[in-house]
Design a protein around this motif. Structure first.
Motif, PDB file in Angstrom:
ATOM      1  N   THR A   1      66.913  69.323  22.263  1.00 58.21           N
ATOM      2  CA  THR A   1      66.762  70.529  23.369  1.00 58.21           C
ATOM      3  C   THR A   1      65.358  69.901  24.142  1.00 58.21           C
ATOM      4  OG1 THR A   1      64.847  71.102  22.209  1.00 58.21           O
ATOM      5  CG2 THR A   1      67.226  72.023  21.699  1.00 58.21           C
ATOM      6  N   ARG A   2      64.801  70.196  25.652  1.00 52.51           N
ATOM      7  CA  ARG A   2      64.242  70.284  26.378  1.00 52.51           C
ATOM      8  C   ARG A   2      63.161  69.873  25.662  1.00 52.51           C
ATOM      9  NH1 ARG A   2      64.241  74.308  28.852  1.00 52.51           N
ATOM     10  NH2 ARG A   2      65.575  73.403  31.006  1.00 52.51           N
ATOM     11  N   GLY A   3      62.665  71.420  24.349  1.00 54.92           N
ATOM     12  CA  GLY A   3      61.439  71.448  24.079  1.00 54.92           C
ATOM     13  C   GLY A   3      61.541  70.250  22.334  1.00 54.92           C
ATOM     14  N   GLY A   4      62.301  69.356  22.499  1.00 59.83           N
ATOM     15  CA  GLY A   4      62.584  67.825  22.089  1.00 59.83           C
ATOM     16  C   GLY A   4      63.092  68.372  20.414  1.00 59.83           C
ATOM     17  N   SER A   5      63.438  69.686  20.008  1.00 59.98           N
ATOM     18  CA  SER A   5      64.143  69.278  18.953  1.00 59.98           C
ATOM     19  C   SER A   5      65.424  68.716  18.810  1.00 59.98           C
ATOM     20  CB  SER A   5      64.420  71.420  18.912  1.00 59.98           C
ATOM     21  OG  SER A   5      63.241  71.932  18.549  1.00 59.98           O
ATOM     22  N   THR A   6      66.032  68.517  17.365  1.00 58.28           N
ATOM     23  CA  THR A   6      67.490  67.822  17.204  1.00 58.28           C
ATOM     24  C   THR A   6      68.303  67.628  16.320  1.00 58.28           C
ATOM     25  OG1 THR A   6      65.441  66.203  16.008  1.00 58.28           O
ATOM     26  CG2 THR A   6      65.790  65.194  18.123  1.00 58.28           C
TER      27      THR A   6
ATOM     28  N   ASN B   1      65.324  60.169  33.588  1.00 55.27           N
ATOM     29  CA  ASN B   1      66.457  61.316  33.657  1.00 55.27           C
ATOM     30  C   ASN B   1      67.382  61.001  33.091  1.00 55.27           C
ATOM     31  OD1 ASN B   1      65.253  63.115  35.310  1.00 55.27           O
ATOM     32  ND2 ASN B   1      65.947  62.006  37.134  1.00 55.27           N
ATOM     33  N   THR B   2      66.977  60.126  31.676  1.00 59.20           N
ATOM     34  CA  THR B   2      68.008  59.182  30.473  1.00 59.20           C
ATOM     35  C   THR B   2      67.655  60.219  29.621  1.00 59.20           C
ATOM     36  OG1 THR B   2      67.712  57.077  32.348  1.00 59.20           O
ATOM     37  CG2 THR B   2      68.346  56.768  30.000  1.00 59.20           C
TER      38      THR B   2
ATOM     39  N   ALA C   1      72.259  57.798  32.106  1.00 62.93           N
ATOM     40  CA  ALA C   1      71.356  58.444  33.246  1.00 62.93           C
ATOM     41  C   ALA C   1      72.470  59.300  33.388  1.00 62.93           C
ATOM     42  CB  ALA C   1      71.787  57.813  33.399  1.00 62.93           C
ATOM     43  N   ALA C   2      71.091  60.399  34.458  1.00 63.95           N
ATOM     44  CA  ALA C   2      72.385  62.255  34.931  1.00 63.95           C
ATOM     45  C   ALA C   2      71.494  61.606  36.296  1.00 63.95           C
ATOM     46  CB  ALA C   2      71.373  62.770  33.940  1.00 63.95           C
ATOM     47  N   SER C   3      72.355  62.544  37.229  1.00 62.20           N
ATOM     48  CA  SER C   3      72.358  62.087  38.584  1.00 62.20           C
ATOM     49  C   SER C   3      71.001  64.029  39.006  1.00 62.20           C
ATOM     50  CB  SER C   3      73.944  63.098  39.568  1.00 62.20           C
ATOM     51  OG  SER C   3      74.443  63.828  38.429  1.00 62.20           O
ATOM     52  N   VAL C   4      70.690  64.535  38.358  1.00 58.91           N
ATOM     53  CA  VAL C   4      69.604  65.497  38.409  1.00 58.91           C
ATOM     54  C   VAL C   4      68.520  65.299  37.290  1.00 58.91           C
ATOM     55  CG1 VAL C   4      71.138  66.863  39.264  1.00 58.91           C
ATOM     56  CG2 VAL C   4      70.646  67.047  37.122  1.00 58.91           C
ATOM     57  N   SER C   5      67.302  66.231  37.755  1.00 56.56           N
ATOM     58  CA  SER C   5      66.812  65.848  36.328  1.00 56.56           C
ATOM     59  C   SER C   5      67.103  67.119  35.623  1.00 56.56           C
ATOM     60  CB  SER C   5      65.125  66.732  37.420  1.00 56.56           C
ATOM     61  OG  SER C   5      64.406  66.985  36.734  1.00 56.56           O
ATOM     62  N   ILE C   6      66.422  66.151  34.160  1.00 54.88           N
ATOM     63  CA  ILE C   6      67.252  66.705  32.923  1.00 54.88           C
ATOM     64  C   ILE C   6      65.757  67.559  32.536  1.00 54.88           C
ATOM     65  CG2 ILE C   6      68.417  64.890  32.426  1.00 54.88           C
ATOM     66  CD1 ILE C   6      66.308  63.870  30.350  1.00 54.88           C
TER      67      ILE C   6
ATOM     68  N   THR D   1      74.202  70.300  28.771  1.00 57.70           N
ATOM     69  CA  THR D   1      74.651  71.988  28.502  1.00 57.70           C
ATOM     70  C   THR D   1      72.628  72.728  29.323  1.00 57.70           C
ATOM     71  OG1 THR D   1      75.637  71.673  26.482  1.00 57.70           O
ATOM     72  CG2 THR D   1      75.241  74.147  27.652  1.00 57.70           C
ATOM     73  N   ALA D   2      73.244  73.538  30.447  1.00 55.04           N
ATOM     74  CA  ALA D   2      72.130  73.556  30.820  1.00 55.04           C
ATOM     75  C   ALA D   2      71.644  74.740  29.777  1.00 55.04           C
ATOM     76  CB  ALA D   2      72.429  74.738  32.302  1.00 55.04           C
ATOM     77  N   SER D   3      71.540  75.659  29.170  1.00 52.31           N
ATOM     78  CA  SER D   3      71.155  76.267  28.403  1.00 52.31           C
ATOM     79  C   SER D   3      70.791  76.101  26.788  1.00 52.31           C
ATOM     80  CB  SER D   3      71.694  77.665  28.213  1.00 52.31           C
ATOM     81  OG  SER D   3      72.942  78.023  28.520  1.00 52.31           O
ATOM     82  N   ILE D   4      71.462  77.264  25.719  1.00 59.10           N
ATOM     83  CA  ILE D   4      71.243  76.669  24.564  1.00 59.10           C
ATOM     84  C   ILE D   4      72.130  75.103  24.399  1.00 59.10           C
ATOM     85  CG2 ILE D   4      70.819  78.942  23.631  1.00 59.10           C
ATOM     86  CD1 ILE D   4      73.451  79.802  22.419  1.00 59.10           C
ATOM     87  N   CYS D   5      72.415  75.187  23.336  1.00 59.90           N
ATOM     88  CA  CYS D   5      73.456  73.701  22.384  1.00 59.90           C
ATOM     89  C   CYS D   5      74.397  75.116  21.996  1.00 59.90           C
ATOM     90  CB  CYS D   5      72.831  72.656  21.505  1.00 59.90           C
ATOM     91  SG  CYS D   5      71.384  71.182  22.237  1.00 59.90           S
ATOM     92  N   SER D   6      75.952  74.433  22.928  1.00 57.62           N
ATOM     93  CA  SER D   6      76.683  75.115  22.293  1.00 57.62           C
ATOM     94  C   SER D   6      78.215  74.502  22.688  1.00 57.62           C
ATOM     95  CB  SER D   6      76.752  76.740  23.001  1.00 57.62           C
ATOM     96  OG  SER D   6      76.446  76.546  24.446  1.00 57.62           O
ATOM     97  N   TRP D   7      78.742  74.796  22.877  1.00 54.60           N
ATOM     98  CA  TRP D   7      80.258  74.677  22.468  1.00 54.60           C
ATOM     99  C   TRP D   7      81.100  74.854  23.611  1.00 54.60           C
ATOM    100  CZ3 TRP D   7      82.756  69.702  22.418  1.00 54.60           C
ATOM    101  CH2 TRP D   7      84.217  69.546  22.500  1.00 54.60           C
TER     102      TRP D   7
END
Length: 119
Positions: free
Chosen positions: A52-57, A76-77, A23-28, A98-104
């Motif tokens: 991702t936001r678009g559903g890519s896994t 938000n989960t 559960a996130a404290s902000v809108s995911i 991660t706000a943008s691209i999936c990265s480390w």
């Protein structure tokens, strides 16, 4: 910074299932990449799955076909459905954002939830 709270860990026998929630404290909806990582004793933290936001896994090879990541932006989960669990899945599981691209490394981490699979 996003606060992430995991739940759903526990002890399960091999072959069993668990569903982890984050559960996130902000809108995911504003967060592109949500992921699950795990860390076993003496090992490095590793990516389990990301979405991702678009559903890519993306899944680690070790969990493909057994684990499913999903996100509910309205709640938000983020979830991790884990089926056919194996003893080698035993680890602390962490949610990450991660706000943008999936990265480390991710921008934010949860506190972790223990998953123990007995043989």
């Amino acid at each position: 910074q996003v606060r992430l709270v995991e739940s759903g860990g526990g002890l399960v026998q091999a072959g069993g299932s668990l569903r982890l929630s984050c559960a996130a404290s902000v809108s995911i909806f504003s967060i592109n990449c949500m992921g699950w990582y795990r860390q076993a004793p003496g090992k490095q933290r590793e990516l389990v799955a990301a979405i991702t936001r678009g559903g890519s896994t993306n899944y680690a090879d070790a969990v493909k076909g057994r684990f499913t990541i999903s996100r509910d932006n309205a709640k938000n989960t983020v979830y991790l459905q884990m089926n056919n669990l194996k003893p080698e899945d035993t680890a602390v599981y962490y949610c990450a954002a991660t706000a943008s691209i999936c990265s480390w490394p991710p921008n934010s981490w949860g506190q972790g939830t223990q998953v123990t699979v007995s043989s």
